[in-house]
Enzyme design. Structure first.
Site, PDB file in Angstrom:
ATOM      1  N   HIS A 164      41.235 173.541  55.329  1.00 30.28           N
ATOM      2  CA  HIS A 164      40.581 175.050  54.427  1.00 30.28           C
ATOM      3  C   HIS A 164      42.284 175.384  54.549  1.00 30.28           C
ATOM      4  CE1 HIS A 164      36.761 173.781  55.070  1.00 30.28           C
ATOM      5  NE2 HIS A 164      36.539 174.962  56.613  1.00 30.28           N
ATOM      6  N   HIS A 186      34.907 173.788  51.644  1.00 30.29           N
ATOM      7  CA  HIS A 186      33.911 174.846  51.257  1.00 30.29           C
ATOM      8  C   HIS A 186      35.099 176.644  51.111  1.00 30.29           C
ATOM      9  CE1 HIS A 186      33.484 175.559  55.851  1.00 30.29           C
ATOM     10  NE2 HIS A 186      33.601 177.062  55.659  1.00 30.29           N
ATOM     11  N   ASP A 201      40.027 171.394  62.994  1.00 31.90           N
ATOM     12  CA  ASP A 201      38.405 171.869  62.619  1.00 31.90           C
ATOM     13  C   ASP A 201      38.933 172.619  61.583  1.00 31.90           C
ATOM     14  OD1 ASP A 201      35.949 171.770  62.113  1.00 31.90           O
ATOM     15  OD2 ASP A 201      36.111 174.286  63.352  1.00 31.90           O
TER      16      ASP A 201
END
Lengths: 333, 506
Positions: free
Chosen positions: B258, B196, B253
């Site tokens: 990301h 995202h 994570d």
């Protein structure tokens, strides 16, 4: 108030304005005002129009389309008179310490001074950026003085729905385009949601395949068909013609609802029907028995001008549609 | 039959969206309620979805279509931040919501899904196009994909696509295993791995900024750029996700997916076109150019941290080990920082410092491009900052881009001061920015994978992160090593200080 305006004086005032704004800090020397500009927006409006409403529209436009805004207020008949006032539209973005400001120049002119307007406005236009002319006054559109004012602009935006003879716009717009001025018309802008909804129907492969069955295009308006209805009809017929589908066209009117409004458009043929119908602030879409609804809120002046300002260069679909609408409405130039 | 919609007007209309059904596994879960359904409703509200758009929700709880619609309405009301719920818009949207109850491990579920999709295709004219969205526990990704395959749902009349949420494996081997299992049913081009971060407007704007302008790219290399910092700071702790988080950690994570994707976007070569594969090829190439660290380099160039208890703003905050569900002796990193080096001619010897952490002083994600100082300091003594030139890309909050440089102070003498030229996304474009999930869902429906991660990118990221992860697993850390509300462990500052650099305090 005086009889003339010196553009250099306005530019000096604008420069002083920035110095003043920059000094309006809140204790932190790094703060101040940030200047933003993406175009020169010249708005022609009648002096009798609600000045605060226009002010709000321009203020709302500034964050999205920062511009040097030049508002020309038309006083109408009277002695030759031009006057000016310089100000700024500033806003503080949420969570920021610095104001973002755009310049605003207000010029008041009587009809007798309109011929002088280009010589005042041109030096005030920001270099290297487009000059957009938004004409809110239907009166000036029909005056000979409008032509040299329009010639300054990269693009002219008008609203044919406000004209005394709206169908005359179908003649005038191609004339202006022929003079090299790009034109936008709010009557077309108001159709975007109708057109987009209609287009979405044919994003479906099944419906796209069925479009060859269309033999009739019917548009229904409340009251006299507005220019928008001719635009919509011409656009639909042009689109279908590009897919080698040539249906009949029917324009009908009912006595209901608000005069001059689009009510319904239906594309139909054996075994296929797609219909868009206005019901208050909703657009009901029915295709092959499946009905759903979309919002159709009344378009504010802000939303109309904002959509038009998104288009800096030409709008080929609109230009083609205007020419076709002329033929469809039988008002050839 | 016309091949193209003759009514298109790209100048004024939003991009075309094909008809389809979205099948959500985990329809009763948090992600569906908080992100997916509000994003889909917003797309419907903005008229971005096709007329017969449908959603088939799947989870274990028995529910009728009507009950599912009511539940989703509650979620949309609760989690739609800036979208008005209009009765008739909702009714039209809800008419396309359907539900199938079942267990992912039960083959009967997939037969029921097939029957429901057949019904939906006939009623809603979805053209057989289906987007499967795995919003479940990662352990269920492979069983769900294989179940769809056994029921013949991996192929159909229209296109079939599969959206997978992170994590894409917990190391290289598991990432490859997952990928192999997904590929038994879906081709790589049909697998959309969602990140995202890549859906955020400002991350997309990096591409526009770099490759839409001619003035920055000539400076975008080792000759002019001193170093790059990428910071993703969160002020919150693990917020009830302690049990999950202690298995993942900040490195896996955040950095593995990301932040390495963001780094790839900042550092990639220009692609030959804005075509999904061209852009992803360049991102992938960049990720493969990052030098994996050797064990001795890991001690120098990577720092793990874990927050301890602290009093912030008069409030007592627990340390990570005091959080619910967390092992009191946990060795999990809640902070991770690393200095990466890209081995290509453009970036040789330019450090890319990447850091992320929980319970840092504020929530901020930003990229700092620090330019070299002027080669000769002729204003020596009059200049407060020896390396003033900096380009700042703010991803959240207050998305925007700022350029910091020196300017002469007005008045006598040649005194310099730093000034900042700001482009603020929110104030420069008054339009509402779509949420990352709106962007990414729409892209998946339209078949544009530019902002999605490809398997070779996942593997390239693990190739960089796995050696650090392995080394940290074998290390006994003296945690906690930073207090909640501070900018992380001192070792992270020392890592930069060794190169003469300091972290920017956002």
């Amino acid at each position: 108030m005086g009889g003339s305006i010196a553009p250099e004086k306005i530019l000096r005032e604008l420069s002083d304005l920035w110095v003043t704004l920059s000094k309006e800090t809140h204790g932190d020397a790094a703060d101040g005002a940030l200047r933003a500009c993406s175009m020169t927006l010249v708005t022609l409006t009648e002096e009798s129009d609600d000045v605060s409403e226009l002010g709000e529209t321009i203020a709302a436009l500034m964050p999205e389309y920062p511009a040097r805004a030049i508002v020309v207020r038309l006083r109408g008949a009277g002695e030759r008179m031009l006057s000016e006032r310089v100000s700024a539209q500033c806003w503080m973005p949420f969570g920021q310490h610095r104001k973002v400001c755009c310049e605003q120049v207000e010029i008041t002119a009587t009809d007798a001074a309109l011929a002088d307007l280009p010589s005042v406005v041109l030096p005030l236009a920001v270099a290297d950026l487009p000059l957009i002319l938004w004409c809110r006054s239907a009166r000036i559109l029909e005056m000979p003085e409008f032509q040299p004012i329009a010639a300054m602009a990269h693009r002219v935006i008008l609203d044919s729905a406000g004209l005394r003879n709206p169908l005359a716009a179908l003649r005038q717009i191609p004339d202006r385009s022929a003079h090299g001025v790009l034109v936008g018309d709010f009557s077309w802008t108001r159709l975007t949601r109708w057109r987009e909804t209609l287009s979405q129907i044919f994003e479906n492969r099944h419906n796209l395949a069925e479009s060859r069955r269309i033999t009739k295009v019917a548009i229904e308006t409340a009251g006299e068909p507005p220019v928008a209805a001719w635009y919509l009809g011409a656009w639909v017929m042009d689109a279908l013609a590009s897919a080698t589908v040539y249906p009949e066209f029917h324009m009908t009117r009912t006595g209901e609802s608000v005069p001059g409004e689009m009510q319904r458009v239906e594309l139909s043929g054996p075994g296929f029907s797609a219909e868009l119908e206005r019901r208050g602030a909703r657009l009901i879409v029915t295709v092959g028995g499946l009905a759903y609804c979309n919002n159709l809120p009344a378009r504010s002046e802000y939303s109309l001008i904002a959509e038009e300002l998104r288009i800096v260069d030409g709008d080929p679909v609109f230009e083609k549609t205007v020419a076709s609408a002329q033929r469809l409405a039988g008002v050839g130039s | 039959m016309p091949q193209e919609n003759p009514f298109q007007d790209p100048l004024r209309f939003e991009e075309r969206v094909p008809e389809c059904a979205v099948v959500i596994f985990g329809a009763n879960g948090d992600l569906t309620k908080r992100k997916l359904m509000p994003a889909l409703y917003r797309l419907a509200y903005d008229r971005r979805l096709s007329a017969g758009f449908a959603v088939v929700g799947i989870s274990r709880s028995p529910m009728s279509d009507e009950q599912f619609r009511e539940k989703m309405l509650d979620s949309v009301k609760k989690f739609s931040e800036d979208t008005e719920i209009q009765d008739d818009v909702w009714r039209a949207f809800a008419a396309g919501l359907f539900y199938v109850a079942g267990d992912i491990a039960d083959p009967a579920l997939y037969q029921n899904v097939a029957a429901k999709l057949k019904q939906v295709e006939a009623e809603r004219q979805t053209g057989g196009n289906v987007l499967f969205y795995l919003s479940t526990q990662p352990s269920q990704y492979a069983p769900a994909a294989l179940g769809l395959g056994s029921a013949g749902l991996g192929k159909g009349n229209g296109w079939r696509r599969l959206v997978v949420e992170k994590p894409f494996g917990h190391d290289m081997a598991s990432a490859r295993e997952l990928s192999d299992q997904l590929h038994q049913v879906f081709a790589e081009a049909e697998v959309y791995r969602i990140d995202h971060y890549l859906g955020k407007e400002t991350v997309q704007n990096i591409l526009a900024f770099r490759f839409g302008n001619g003035i920055f790219e000539p400076l975008w290399n080792r000759r002019y750029i001193n170093h790059v910092q990428i910071t993703a700071a969160e002020s919150i702790g693990v917020e009830g996700r302690g049990a999950y988080y202690q298995e993942a950690g900040a490195l896996a994570d955040m950095i593995q997916n990301h932040l390495l994707q963001v780094m790839a976007t900042i550092a990639m070569e220009p692609s030959s076109s804005f075509n999904a594969n061209s852009v992803r090829d360049e991102r992938s190439k960049l990720l493969r150019s990052i030098r994996p660290m050797k064990p001795d380099e890991i001690r120098q160039n990577a720092v793990a941290g874990q927050y301890g208890p602290a009093k912030v703003g008069g409030k007592d905050l627990p340390g990570f080990r005091q959080e619910e569900g967390v092992d009191p002796q946990s060795q999990t990193d809640t902070y991770a920082a690393a200095a990466f080096y890209v081995e290509n001619w453009r970036w040789a010897r330019v450090p890319f410092y990447v850091r992320t952490g929980k319970r840092l002083p504020k929530r901020v994600t930003e990229i700092t491009i620090q330019f070299n100082a002027a080669p000769l300091a002729i204003f020596d003594g009059e200049c407060p900052d020896s390396s003033p030139d900096m380009l700042l890309v703010r991803i959240q909050p207050d998305e925007g881009i700022s350029l910091k440089f020196l300017s002469k102070r007005p008045g006598s003498g040649m005194k310099l001061r730093p000034v900042s030229m700001d482009f603020n996304y929110g104030s420069s474009f008054g339009e509402r920015s779509p949420s990352a999930y709106e962007t990414l869902l729409l892209d998946a429906i339209m078949g544009d994978p530019t902002l999605y991660t490809r398997q070779d990118m996942v593997e390239a990221s693990w190739r960089v992160v796995e050696p650090i992860q392995n080394s940290w697993r074998e290390t006994r850390f003296y945690f906690p090593n930073y207090e909640a509300g501070t900018w992380g462990p001192a070792a992270a500052d020392e890592m930069l200080a060794r190169n003469g650099h300091v972290w920017r305090k956002p």
